[in-house]
Design a protein around this motif. Structure first.
Motif, PDB file in Angstrom:
ATOM      1  N   GLU A 149      -7.794  13.296  -2.309  1.00  0.00           N
ATOM      2  CA  GLU A 149      -8.952  12.789  -1.946  1.00  0.00           C
ATOM      3  C   GLU A 149     -10.089  13.929  -1.498  1.00  0.00           C
ATOM      4  O   GLU A 149     -11.228  13.931  -2.079  1.00  0.00           O
TER       5      GLU A 149
ATOM      6  N   GLY B 156      -1.858  12.226  -1.153  1.00  0.00           N
ATOM      7  CA  GLY B 156      -3.166  11.410  -1.636  1.00  0.00           C
ATOM      8  C   GLY B 156      -4.137  11.825  -1.146  1.00  0.00           C
ATOM      9  O   GLY B 156      -5.139  12.077  -1.631  1.00  0.00           O
ATOM     10  N   ALA B 157      -4.066  11.619   0.328  1.00  0.00           N
ATOM     11  CA  ALA B 157      -5.361  12.105   1.184  1.00  0.00           C
ATOM     12  C   ALA B 157      -5.750  13.890   0.821  1.00  0.00           C
ATOM     13  O   ALA B 157      -7.148  13.783   0.694  1.00  0.00           O
TER      14      ALA B 157
ATOM     15  N   THR C 222      -7.658   6.606   4.626  1.00  0.00           N
ATOM     16  CA  THR C 222      -7.817   8.130   4.301  1.00  0.00           C
ATOM     17  C   THR C 222      -9.098   8.253   3.741  1.00  0.00           C
ATOM     18  O   THR C 222      -9.542   9.562   3.666  1.00  0.00           O
TER      19      THR C 222
ATOM     20  N   ASN D 163      -2.348   3.750  -5.735  1.00  0.00           N
ATOM     21  CA  ASN D 163      -1.623   2.597  -6.313  1.00  0.00           C
ATOM     22  C   ASN D 163      -2.211   2.270  -7.729  1.00  0.00           C
ATOM     23  O   ASN D 163      -2.375   1.138  -8.027  1.00  0.00           O
TER      24      ASN D 163
ATOM     25  N   HIS E  33       3.612  10.204  -5.961  1.00  0.00           N
ATOM     26  CA  HIS E  33       4.783   9.686  -5.225  1.00  0.00           C
ATOM     27  C   HIS E  33       4.838   8.334  -4.740  1.00  0.00           C
ATOM     28  O   HIS E  33       5.813   7.831  -3.675  1.00  0.00           O
ATOM     29  N   LYS E  34       3.842   7.546  -5.212  1.00  0.00           N
ATOM     30  CA  LYS E  34       3.988   6.082  -5.098  1.00  0.00           C
ATOM     31  C   LYS E  34       4.177   5.326  -6.532  1.00  0.00           C
ATOM     32  O   LYS E  34       5.414   4.817  -6.652  1.00  0.00           O
TER      33      LYS E  34
ATOM     34  N   ASP F 243      -9.938   5.758  -5.897  1.00  0.00           N
ATOM     35  CA  ASP F 243      -8.668   6.086  -5.265  1.00  0.00           C
ATOM     36  C   ASP F 243      -7.423   5.410  -6.011  1.00  0.00           C
ATOM     37  O   ASP F 243      -7.760   4.189  -5.851  1.00  0.00           O
TER      38      ASP F 243
ATOM     39  N   HIS G 113      -8.922   2.390   1.507  1.00  0.00           N
ATOM     40  CA  HIS G 113      -7.958   3.144   2.541  1.00  0.00           C
ATOM     41  C   HIS G 113      -8.321   4.012   3.495  1.00  0.00           C
ATOM     42  O   HIS G 113      -9.437   4.543   3.208  1.00  0.00           O
TER      43      HIS G 113
ATOM     44  N   ASN H 249      -1.221   8.832  -6.470  1.00  0.00           N
ATOM     45  CA  ASN H 249      -0.090   9.436  -5.593  1.00  0.00           C
ATOM     46  C   ASN H 249       1.108   9.388  -6.498  1.00  0.00           C
ATOM     47  O   ASN H 249       1.593   8.280  -6.951  1.00  0.00           O
TER      48      ASN H 249
ATOM     49  N   SER I  33       0.701  -1.169  -0.093  1.00  0.00           N
ATOM     50  CA  SER I  33      -0.126   0.008  -0.030  1.00  0.00           C
ATOM     51  C   SER I  33       0.945   1.159   0.121  1.00  0.00           C
ATOM     52  O   SER I  33       0.263   2.100   0.056  1.00  0.00           O
TER      53      SER I  33
HETATM   54  C1  LIG Z   1      -0.973   5.984   0.487  1.00  0.00           C
HETATM   55  C2  LIG Z   1      -2.506   5.901   0.153  1.00  0.00           C
HETATM   56  C3  LIG Z   1      -3.319   7.346   0.259  1.00  0.00           C
HETATM   57  C4  LIG Z   1      -2.906   8.308   0.966  1.00  0.00           C
HETATM   58  O1  LIG Z   1      -1.740   8.981   0.430  1.00  0.00           O
HETATM   59  P1  LIG Z   1      -0.941   9.952   1.248  1.00  0.00           P
HETATM   60  O2  LIG Z   1       0.131  10.628   0.050  1.00  0.00           O
HETATM   61  O3  LIG Z   1      -0.279   9.166   1.975  1.00  0.00           O
HETATM   62  O4  LIG Z   1      -1.715  11.037   1.742  1.00  0.00           O
HETATM   63  C5  LIG Z   1      -4.399   6.928  -0.114  1.00  0.00           C
HETATM   64  N1  LIG Z   1      -5.177   5.792  -0.665  1.00  0.00           N
HETATM   65  C6  LIG Z   1      -4.409   4.665  -0.819  1.00  0.00           C
HETATM   66  C7  LIG Z   1      -5.053   3.546  -1.412  1.00  0.00           C
HETATM   67  C8  LIG Z   1      -2.873   4.636  -0.309  1.00  0.00           C
HETATM   68  O5  LIG Z   1      -2.579   3.430  -0.599  1.00  0.00           O
END
Ligand SMILES: *Cc1c(COP(=O)(O)O)cnc(C)c1O
Length: 477
Positions: free
Chosen positions: A135, A131-132, A166, A240, A263-264, A237, A164, A261, A70
């Protein structure tokens, strides 16, 4: 390890600079210290070795496998960092006149086009910083949409329990009441429960897909239709997206708004609170409400849209974390359409390869195929041998592997959530499988050894809550 104060020797210091020849000015009364500042007195060698020793005590993706489900801790190509560090990107100011930053605006417009293409959305905002945050922005778009139609009775957002954490938090921040619906035994949305939950008070649905148990909901088209038929909008969301990018698009699945994200999935190392980007893509019905300013193309020139009565407002200054967008753009342009798809396929292949290699030693929470990550439940192991998910995670440290995500998602007991990512080789995956299998057999033959792990670190088991809540950051002389 010695602390820096313990390396201190009175009178030792760095005297590379000539003595100050400017008159010193006294500080205003009451602001100056009354006693001398107690700093360690060390030479350059000591400082350098001190910080190198500290750095060696931390585990990062440059050190070894980091399967944090995650969170997508993967190796990101350094060329993306180099691109973002180019002076034309890094040394400009957001208040410069638009004629002098045409290239920067063009990069934002190009990124909007490419991420719009990847998500199946019409427009994208890069203003949210995480990410949050994305959202929250997305839900505010949904809110502005209903308000613009005078539809004020829609006060609820439906969130499946596999979302998630958040998701409900963001919807709540935006002023909505959360309706939680349980998942079925396959880890998917229970359609009957969803049908029962929707109504003329439904503002929308927030779905994490693949969800937090690593499952792609096979009823996705039916789910979005149920919500649309009730007059609600669908939020995806896509934190990922590495499981589906280049293969399937939220916009084609009936979603109206999505966050990514960067950054992911798209090459910005994260952790430790570094800069992120929760890019938000939306269908054109939501475009009028997007945050400003927005970079737009006008013929062969680039401009800024700074005024728009219908925008719900801004969520961050200027364009968000611009250089994170540059890294993501570099990544996407380097991989190309084929490469993006291949990265997703390898992410899913690697997760299934590991899941399969572990299925005899560990119980899978949702057996069958997974997407980019999978969840194991150690409930049985804990009952039988007293070895918990935490113990296995700690034991992995002795094998040079960062622990996976623990005790998440909440709907699985004694959960370990593993995401190998697309950047790891088969050899690394094999080593990780071997290490986890060795720990599983040790849990049976010598549980005490696993329960007391790690054995190779300077500190074995700190009081984790205490270390976070009451950190001891001050040296006591
Ligand atoms: C990491 C994640 C988030 C939140 O992202 P942040 O950048 O940490 O705020 C939301 N939803 C999912 C599914 C995530 O894996």
């Amino acid at each position: 390890m010695k602390l820096i104060f313990e390396r201190s020797v009175e009178g030792r210091n760095l005297t590379l600079l000539p003595k100050c020849d400017v008159e010193t000015a006294a500080l205003p009364e009451g602001l100056a210290r009354t006693s001398a500042l107690n700093l360690p007195e060390v030479g350059e060698c000591d400082i350098s070795r001190h910080y190198t020793e500290l750095a060696k005590g931390a585990h990062g993706v440059n050190d070894g496998f980091y399967p944090l489900g995650s969170c997508t801790m993967k190796y990101n190509p350094k060329v993306n960092e180099q691109a973002a560090a180019l002076p034309g990107f890094a040394d400009i100011h957001p208040l410069q006149s638009v004629e002098t930053v045409q290239g920067a605006l063009k990069s934002l417009v190009l990124a909007e086009e490419l991420f719009g293409e990847i998500t199946g959305m019409d427009n994208v905002s890069f203003q949210p910083a995480a990410g949050a945050h994305g959202e929250f922005t997305g839900i505010m778009l949904i809110k502005a949409y209903h308000e613009s139609r005078g539809d004020s009775k829609r006060t609820k957002i439906i969130v499946p329990d596999s979302a998630h954490g958040t998701n409900p938090a963001s919807a709540n921040m935006a002023g909505y009441t959360i309706v939680s619906i349980p998942s079925n035994e396959e880890g998917c949305v229970d359609l009957e429960k969803l049908k029962a939950a929707v109504g003329d008070d439904t503002a929308g649905l927030m779905l994490t897909n693949p969800n937090t148990v690593g499952v792609f909901d096979k009823n996705i088209l039916e789910i979005t239709k149920i919500v649309h038929d009730a007059g609600g909008l669908n939020y995806y969301d896509g934190a990922n997206l590495n499981a589906v990018m280049g293969v399937a698009r939220p916009g084609d699945m009936g979603f109206d708004v999505v966050h990514l994200n960067l950054h992911k999935t798209f090459s910005t190392p994260h952790g430790g609170g570094g800069p992120g980007s929760g890019a938000v893509g939306c269908k054109s019905i939501l475009t009028p409400f997007l945050p400003l300013p927005r970079a737009i193309r006008n013929g062969d020139k680039y401009e800024l849209l700074t005024k728009n009565e219908t925008s719900f407002g801004r969520v961050k200054e200027f364009y968000g974390n611009y250089l994170v967008v540059i890294k993501a753009l570099t990544y996407v342009l380097t991989l190309g359409a084929e490469g993006i798809r291949e990265a997703a396929q390898i992410a899913v292949l690697n997760a299934n390869y590991m899941m399969n290699g572990l299925k005899d030693a560990y119980e899978m929470a949702y057996p069958g195929f997974c997407m980019h990550e999978f969840v194991m439940t150690l409930e049985g192991m804990k009952k039988e041998y007293g070895v918990s998910a935490m113990d296995v995670a700690k034991s992995l440290i002795d094998h040079g592997i960062h622990p996976p995500t623990m005790y998440f998602p909440l709907i699985v007991h004694e959960a370990l959530m593993i995401e190998p990512t697309e950047t790891e080789s088969k050899e690394t995956l094999d080593e990780a499988i071997e290490a986890l299998c060795a720990i599983a057999s040790e849990a049976k033959s010598n549980p005490e050894a696993v329960i007391s792990a790690p054995h190779t670190t300077p500190i074995s088991r700190p009081d984790e809550v205490g270390a976070a809540r009451n950190p001891k950051l001050r040296y006591e002389f």
